[in-house]
Design an enzyme around this catalytic site. Structure first.
Site, PDB file in Angstrom:
ATOM      1  N   HIS A 147       0.817  -1.214   0.000  1.00 31.35           N
ATOM      2  CA  HIS A 147       0.000   0.000   0.000  1.00 31.35           C
ATOM      3  C   HIS A 147       0.855   1.270   0.000  1.00 31.35           C
ATOM      4  O   HIS A 147       0.340   2.378   0.111  1.00 31.35           O
ATOM      5  CB  HIS A 147      -0.904  -0.030   1.245  1.00 31.35           C
TER       6      HIS A 147
ATOM      7  N   LYS B 104       3.253   4.423  -1.132  1.00 38.88           N
ATOM      8  CA  LYS B 104       3.324   5.382  -2.245  1.00 38.88           C
ATOM      9  C   LYS B 104       4.582   6.217  -2.048  1.00 38.88           C
ATOM     10  O   LYS B 104       4.614   7.125  -1.211  1.00 38.88           O
ATOM     11  CB  LYS B 104       2.103   6.311  -2.283  1.00 38.88           C
TER      12      LYS B 104
ATOM     13  N   ASP C 199      16.736  10.881  -8.048  1.00 38.79           N
ATOM     14  CA  ASP C 199      18.173  11.165  -7.928  1.00 38.79           C
ATOM     15  C   ASP C 199      18.698  11.032  -6.504  1.00 38.79           C
ATOM     16  O   ASP C 199      19.774  11.551  -6.181  1.00 38.79           O
ATOM     17  CB  ASP C 199      18.502  12.562  -8.466  1.00 38.79           C
TER      18      ASP C 199
ATOM     19  N   HIS D  81      -9.242  11.236   2.092  1.00 40.16           N
ATOM     20  CA  HIS D  81      -8.405  10.042   1.995  1.00 40.16           C
ATOM     21  C   HIS D  81      -7.107  10.214   2.776  1.00 40.16           C
ATOM     22  O   HIS D  81      -6.261   9.327   2.790  1.00 40.16           O
ATOM     23  CB  HIS D  81      -8.109   9.757   0.517  1.00 40.16           C
TER      24      HIS D  81
ATOM     25  N   LYS E  63      -4.311  10.379   5.634  1.00 40.10           N
ATOM     26  CA  LYS E  63      -3.982   9.554   6.794  1.00 40.10           C
ATOM     27  C   LYS E  63      -3.019  10.371   7.658  1.00 40.10           C
ATOM     28  O   LYS E  63      -1.792  10.271   7.520  1.00 40.10           O
ATOM     29  CB  LYS E  63      -3.321   8.246   6.377  1.00 40.10           C
TER      30      LYS E  63
ATOM     31  N   ASP F 274      -0.970  17.771  19.850  1.00 42.73           N
ATOM     32  CA  ASP F 274      -0.518  18.935  20.627  1.00 42.73           C
ATOM     33  C   ASP F 274       0.180  20.006  19.792  1.00 42.73           C
ATOM     34  O   ASP F 274       0.900  20.854  20.346  1.00 42.73           O
ATOM     35  CB  ASP F 274       0.421  18.491  21.763  1.00 42.73           C
TER      36      ASP F 274
END
Length: 482
Positions: free
Chosen positions: A222, A224, A229, A400, A402, A407
């Protein structure tokens, strides 16, 4: 009793016996065990087939090879940081980073997540801006481009990106792509034909070894990541597809969170890519060469750790980091996740924080991406409201992102949702951030999203229909295996 009836009885007995033996012999969470037993009991024979495909744990065979990392000093750097923090001699960049050394130490010991303190970080919450920046960086690449995406669609955005990658491969750059075989199941191999002809390399992660059957179907990559470079990288929630640009009629505007990083944290993401590539590819293995880890000095001040987790580890590193952050909260906990299905330990941590007077705010979507998952999400949200936590429904498209912000001091951004799947079944990667300015940007983005949301109150939640309540109950029961 006829022969057919006799055979059916035998099959049912064998189903129960082998199912029970198989489930109980595998070390797993108790709630997941009970969920699978329900499936196996009420859907005999077919349920066992479902279990063989979706429920079996990964074999003990090593998935990722750590050999070669000594060439670039990863293990040595990790050991040195652990010892220096233990001896209280580590040169933290500021008091806020030092304040959270317990979390830093946990992630170091749990995952070998080296703390880097020279990162320049740019925040993206819009798909157009993220992909414009990514493609611009790819256009400027001089040596190599490494991409790993759960979803790589062959739509307008996918084609736009692929044309650039094809051109860079033709120029002689080292260009490699990993896509998840399940997440990108609708993308045909022919989509990559010109790219490969031009010298690019592409590998699916955990493809089916048998036609129509994949016993590793439940374990997906999952992650991404994009590494360019060896000194620029991207990490976050955006996959490659038109829906991530807000072009889906079903979802509308797509709200996500992604980071562009320039600094030593890129080394950790490069290492993650190399390990995933060498797992997915039987040929063209990547060695830990200096070209992939160029010497440079980042000009930023953001301290961060890159943390990976997956079913190959018993430790659930990202979840443990979340719990440690939540337990440290004194004022606020701001959480965004499209799927909110916490296990008992995480749910208890959030409840205790709310009951202790911490301002806990959880943001979830206003529409289902997956029906059962969404109803389990609303059920957990309803339970959390009883402790005083505030639940917000994002009403400006689909959320979507996450993200977890605590604080105004520490934050986490990445690919891991707040659910069983992300913690136990998927291969995930998150950035844990300790610099107040960057954390403040994430907090501001959350508060801006609240203006585009409505609060789910106990009164509003109580009005749901009997049918919705039933779907929630079933979804909650099955949530450990969704």
């Amino acid at each position: 009793m006829g022969l057919l009836a006799y055979l059916l009885v035998v099959l049912l007995i064998l189903n129960v016996f082998f199912a029970a033996v198989t489930v109980f012999l595998e070390r797993r969470d108790t709630s997941a065990t009970w969920a699978w037993l329900l499936v196996l009991t009420f859907v005999p024979i077919f349920g066992f087939i479902i279990y063989l495909i979706f429920g079996r744990k990964l074999s003990g065979k090593k998935i990722f090879d750590w050999k070669g990392q000594e060439k670039i000093g990863i293990q040595e750097s990790t050991a040195n940081q652990i010892e220096m923090i233990r001896q209280k001699e580590f040169p933290f960049s500021d008091s806020n980073v030092k304040k959270h050394r317990d979390l830093i130490y946990l992630l170091l010991v749990n995952d070998g997540a080296i703390l880097t303190q020279d990162n320049e970080v740019e925040l993206f919450i819009d798909g157009h801006e993220k992909f414009d920046a990514l493609i611009a960086d790819i256009e400027k690449a001089k040596d190599h481009i490494h991409l790993i995406y759960y979803i790589f669609h062959s739509d307008e955005l996918g084609n736009r990106l692929m044309r650039v990658l094809e051109r860079k491969a033709a120029e002689g750059l080292n260009v490699k792509i990993i896509y998840d075989a399940m997440g990108s199941r609708t993308t045909k191999k022919s989509f990559f034909r010109t790219f490969e002809k031009n010298g690019g390399l592409v590998r699916p992660f955990f493809p089916s070894k048998l036609p129509l059957i994949n016993f590793r179907l439940n374990y997906r990559n999952h992650r991404k990541l994009a590494i360019i470079d060896g000194d620029i990288s991207y990490i976050g929630g955006f996959n490659i597809g038109d829906e991530y640009l807000g072009l889906s009629k079903k979802f509308g505007y797509w709200r996500d969170t992604h980071l562009r990083v320039h600094g030593k944290a890129v080394y950790a993401m490069q290492t993650r890519f190399i390990m995933d590539w060498n797992s997915a590819s039987s040929t063209n293995k990547i060695d830990y060469k200096p070209r992939y880890f160029p010497t440079f000095h980042g000009k930023g001040h953001t301290s961060m750790q890159i943390v990976s987790s997956g079913p190959d580890s018993e430790w659930q590193q990202i979840k443990n980091g979340y719990i440690k952050m939540i337990n440290a909260a004194k004022k606020t906990i701001y959480l965004q996740s499209p799927y909110f299905i916490p296990d008992a330990s995480l749910l208890e941590a959030i409840k205790i924080a709310a009951l202790s007077g911490v301002d806990v705010r959880v943001m979830i979507p206003n529409k289902p991406d997956h029906a059962f998952v969404y109803r389990a999400t609303t059920n957990y949200a309803g339970e959390l409201m009883e402790t005083g936590a505030k639940i917000f429904i994002y009403d400006n498209g689909f959320i979507h992102a996450k993200t977890l912000v605590v604080d105004g001091e520490i934050a986490s951004v990445g690919t891991a949702n707040m659910d069983f799947r992300s913690f136990r079944l998927n291969f995930e990667v998150n950035a844990f951030i300790y610099e107040k300015k960057m954390v403040q940007k994430l907090e501001d983005a959350f508060l801006e999203d609240i203006l585009k949301s409505y609060q789910l109150t106990p009164e509003l939640y109580a009005k749901r229909s009997l049918w919705i309540k039933f779907k929630e109950a079933v979804s909650r029961l099955l949530s450990p295996i969704l």
